[in-house]
Design a protein around this motif. Structure first.
Motif, PDB file in Angstrom:
ATOM      1  N   LYS A  84       0.564  -1.312   0.066  1.00 30.39           N
ATOM      2  CA  LYS A  84      -0.134   0.160   0.027  1.00 30.39           C
ATOM      3  C   LYS A  84       0.640   1.270  -0.107  1.00 30.39           C
ATOM      4  CE  LYS A  84      -4.313  -1.865   1.847  1.00 30.39           C
ATOM      5  NZ  LYS A  84      -5.401  -1.471   2.794  1.00 30.39           N
ATOM      6  N   VAL A  85       0.160   2.159  -0.807  1.00 34.81           N
ATOM      7  CA  VAL A  85       1.015   3.528  -0.564  1.00 34.81           C
ATOM      8  C   VAL A  85      -0.263   4.438  -0.617  1.00 34.81           C
ATOM      9  CG1 VAL A  85       3.092   3.019  -2.158  1.00 34.81           C
ATOM     10  CG2 VAL A  85       0.978   3.525  -3.473  1.00 34.81           C
ATOM     11  N   ASP A  86       0.233   5.784  -0.445  1.00 31.75           N
ATOM     12  CA  ASP A  86      -0.926   6.770  -0.210  1.00 31.75           C
ATOM     13  C   ASP A  86      -0.874   7.670  -1.478  1.00 31.75           C
ATOM     14  OD1 ASP A  86      -1.945   6.274   2.128  1.00 31.75           O
ATOM     15  OD2 ASP A  86      -0.574   7.584   3.327  1.00 31.75           O
ATOM     16  N   LEU A  87      -2.188   7.651  -1.984  1.00 32.34           N
ATOM     17  CA  LEU A  87      -2.482   8.597  -3.144  1.00 32.34           C
ATOM     18  C   LEU A  87      -3.183   9.920  -2.678  1.00 32.34           C
ATOM     19  CD1 LEU A  87      -3.941   6.009  -5.535  1.00 32.34           C
ATOM     20  CD2 LEU A  87      -1.347   6.731  -5.342  1.00 32.34           C
ATOM     21  N   ALA A  88      -2.741  11.231  -2.775  1.00 33.62           N
ATOM     22  CA  ALA A  88      -3.317  12.161  -2.111  1.00 33.62           C
ATOM     23  C   ALA A  88      -3.614  13.358  -3.114  1.00 33.62           C
ATOM     24  CB  ALA A  88      -2.349  13.023  -1.472  1.00 33.62           C
ATOM     25  N   ALA A  89      -4.857  14.009  -3.016  1.00 33.40           N
ATOM     26  CA  ALA A  89      -5.329  15.238  -3.877  1.00 33.40           C
ATOM     27  C   ALA A  89      -5.556  16.351  -3.234  1.00 33.40           C
ATOM     28  CB  ALA A  89      -6.589  14.662  -4.657  1.00 33.40           C
ATOM     29  N   ALA A  90      -5.286  17.346  -3.714  1.00 34.22           N
ATOM     30  CA  ALA A  90      -5.480  18.778  -3.012  1.00 34.22           C
ATOM     31  C   ALA A  90      -6.588  19.472  -3.912  1.00 34.22           C
ATOM     32  CB  ALA A  90      -4.260  19.505  -2.613  1.00 34.22           C
ATOM     33  N   VAL A  91      -7.541  19.774  -3.378  1.00 31.46           N
ATOM     34  CA  VAL A  91      -8.238  20.663  -3.850  1.00 31.46           C
ATOM     35  C   VAL A  91      -8.362  22.440  -3.443  1.00 31.46           C
ATOM     36  CG1 VAL A  91     -11.052  21.341  -4.392  1.00 31.46           C
ATOM     37  CG2 VAL A  91     -10.140  18.690  -4.113  1.00 31.46           C
ATOM     38  N   VAL A  92      -8.294  23.233  -4.734  1.00 33.31           N
ATOM     39  CA  VAL A  92      -8.336  24.681  -4.345  1.00 33.31           C
ATOM     40  C   VAL A  92      -9.537  25.110  -4.946  1.00 33.31           C
ATOM     41  CG1 VAL A  92      -6.850  26.716  -5.042  1.00 33.31           C
ATOM     42  CG2 VAL A  92      -5.748  24.643  -4.445  1.00 33.31           C
ATOM     43  N   PRO A  93     -10.063  26.287  -4.228  1.00 29.50           N
ATOM     44  CA  PRO A  93      -9.787  26.459  -3.011  1.00 29.50           C
ATOM     45  C   PRO A  93     -10.148  25.481  -1.890  1.00 29.50           C
ATOM     46  CG  PRO A  93     -12.011  27.299  -3.742  1.00 29.50           C
ATOM     47  CD  PRO A  93     -11.389  26.723  -4.912  1.00 29.50           C
ATOM     48  N   GLY A 118      -9.726  20.623   2.165  1.00 30.82           N
ATOM     49  CA  GLY A 118      -9.216  20.565   0.974  1.00 30.82           C
ATOM     50  C   GLY A 118      -8.308  19.501   0.432  1.00 30.82           C
ATOM     51  N   LYS A 119      -8.443  18.349   1.008  1.00 27.63           N
ATOM     52  CA  LYS A 119      -7.300  17.030   0.760  1.00 27.63           C
ATOM     53  C   LYS A 119      -8.290  16.001   0.770  1.00 27.63           C
ATOM     54  CE  LYS A 119      -3.231  19.193   2.728  1.00 27.63           C
ATOM     55  NZ  LYS A 119      -3.062  19.854   1.598  1.00 27.63           N
ATOM     56  N   ALA A 120      -7.650  14.701   0.023  1.00 28.39           N
ATOM     57  CA  ALA A 120      -8.445  13.475  -0.039  1.00 28.39           C
ATOM     58  C   ALA A 120      -7.436  12.734  -0.300  1.00 28.39           C
ATOM     59  CB  ALA A 120      -9.286  13.533  -1.092  1.00 28.39           C
ATOM     60  N   THR A 121      -7.343  11.624   0.627  1.00 30.58           N
ATOM     61  CA  THR A 121      -6.154  10.586   0.653  1.00 30.58           C
ATOM     62  C   THR A 121      -6.758   9.144   0.518  1.00 30.58           C
ATOM     63  OG1 THR A 121      -4.866  12.082   1.869  1.00 30.58           O
ATOM     64  CG2 THR A 121      -4.107   9.805   1.821  1.00 30.58           C
ATOM     65  N   LEU A 122      -6.091   8.277  -0.249  1.00 30.71           N
ATOM     66  CA  LEU A 122      -6.619   6.818  -0.430  1.00 30.71           C
ATOM     67  C   LEU A 122      -5.337   6.139  -0.292  1.00 30.71           C
ATOM     68  CD1 LEU A 122      -8.708   4.814  -1.509  1.00 30.71           C
ATOM     69  CD2 LEU A 122      -7.916   5.276  -3.805  1.00 30.71           C
ATOM     70  N   SER A 123      -5.235   5.193   0.482  1.00 27.16           N
ATOM     71  CA  SER A 123      -4.270   4.059   0.734  1.00 27.16           C
ATOM     72  C   SER A 123      -4.423   2.798  -0.476  1.00 27.16           C
ATOM     73  CB  SER A 123      -4.250   3.376   2.031  1.00 27.16           C
ATOM     74  OG  SER A 123      -3.319   2.621   2.189  1.00 27.16           O
ATOM     75  N   HIS A 124      -3.576   2.576  -1.288  1.00 20.56           N
ATOM     76  CA  HIS A 124      -4.003   1.464  -2.417  1.00 20.56           C
ATOM     77  C   HIS A 124      -2.684   1.013  -2.818  1.00 20.56           C
ATOM     78  CE1 HIS A 124      -5.402   0.325  -6.308  1.00 20.56           C
ATOM     79  NE2 HIS A 124      -4.317   0.772  -6.786  1.00 20.56           N
ATOM     80  N   ALA A 125      -2.992  -0.643  -2.928  1.00 21.22           N
ATOM     81  CA  ALA A 125      -2.181  -1.482  -3.260  1.00 21.22           C
ATOM     82  C   ALA A 125      -2.160  -1.657  -4.820  1.00 21.22           C
ATOM     83  CB  ALA A 125      -2.113  -2.786  -2.679  1.00 21.22           C
ATOM     84  N   PHE A 126      -1.251  -1.363  -5.634  1.00 24.95           N
ATOM     85  CA  PHE A 126      -1.223  -1.826  -7.013  1.00 24.95           C
ATOM     86  C   PHE A 126      -1.127  -3.123  -7.299  1.00 24.95           C
ATOM     87  CE2 PHE A 126       0.266   2.477  -6.737  1.00 24.95           C
ATOM     88  CZ  PHE A 126      -0.788   3.467  -7.872  1.00 24.95           C
ATOM     89  N   THR A 127      -1.916  -3.717  -8.317  1.00 22.32           N
ATOM     90  CA  THR A 127      -2.074  -5.053  -8.651  1.00 22.32           C
ATOM     91  C   THR A 127      -1.129  -5.439  -9.754  1.00 22.32           C
ATOM     92  OG1 THR A 127      -3.981  -4.958  -9.688  1.00 22.32           O
ATOM     93  CG2 THR A 127      -3.991  -5.468  -7.245  1.00 22.32           C
ATOM     94  N   GLU A 128      -0.732  -4.399 -10.572  1.00 17.77           N
ATOM     95  CA  GLU A 128      -0.049  -4.483 -11.920  1.00 17.77           C
ATOM     96  C   GLU A 128       1.277  -3.870 -11.681  1.00 17.77           C
ATOM     97  OE1 GLU A 128      -2.567  -4.089 -15.246  1.00 17.77           O
ATOM     98  OE2 GLU A 128      -4.231  -4.474 -14.305  1.00 17.77           O
TER      99      GLU A 128
END
Length: 179
Positions: A84-93, A118-128
């Protein structure tokens, strides 16, 4: 004379001079809710002081115009398949509301993630394995338009490390037991 406008027991602005029997002022309310407004006349030569009857004004929040938003995504440059790794997004404003959908190319990753501060984070494990192009889409929320990343990020996903027997010699184990 003058008229002092009041909101409950508080004054609104400065006293207004009466001209041709009228006094008026512009006022922008700083809070929503009901406001009990009165006008208090100071009196003048030959005229007594007086106070108007209460006029109740209901103040509501203005309708929000839809504002444009932008979103950026961040992720590690590399990841191991299955870890698992964290994917993060930042929304402005910066806002609370709406969701972010992370994407691997055209494929959604997991479900929508709530935007908080203003933030969203998802923990995800890539399968490919391989280079994965990660983007994000903001759904929008009351008063704010949705948006999507203009430039995503690439995560290089590599295979899991081997779990087979270690390589090299274990030496002669017979010597530890004697002969």
């Amino acid at each position: 004379g003058t008229v002092q406008f009041k909101d409950g027991s508080g004054t609104l602005g400065s006293p207004v001079v009466v001209v041709d029997g009228k006094a008026s002022m512009m006022h922008e309310f700083g809070s929503v809710g009901t406001h009990d407004i009165t006008a208090v006349y100071s009196g003048a030569s030959g005229f007594l002081t007086s106070t108007s009857v209460v006029q109740t004004i209901s103040v509501t929040a203005p309708a929000a115009e839809d504002q444009e938003t932008s979103i950026t995504v961040s992720a590690p440059a590399s990841a191991t398949k299955g870890a698992k790794v964290d994917l993060a997004a930042a929304v402005v404003p910066t806002l609370n509301g709406g969701t972010v959908q992370f994407m691997d190319g055209a494929t959604p990753i997991g479900g929508p993630v709530a935007v908080v501060n203003g933030k969203a984070t998802l923990s995800h494990a890539f399968t490919e394995v391989g280079d994965r192009r990660i983007t994000a889409v903001f759904s929008g929320t009351d008063g704010y338009l949705g948006s999507e990343t203009q430039a995503g990020v690439t995560v290089k996903v590599t295979a899991e490390p081997g779990t087979g027997a270690p390589t090299g010699s274990l030496g002669d184990l017979g010597a530890i037991f004697g002969s």
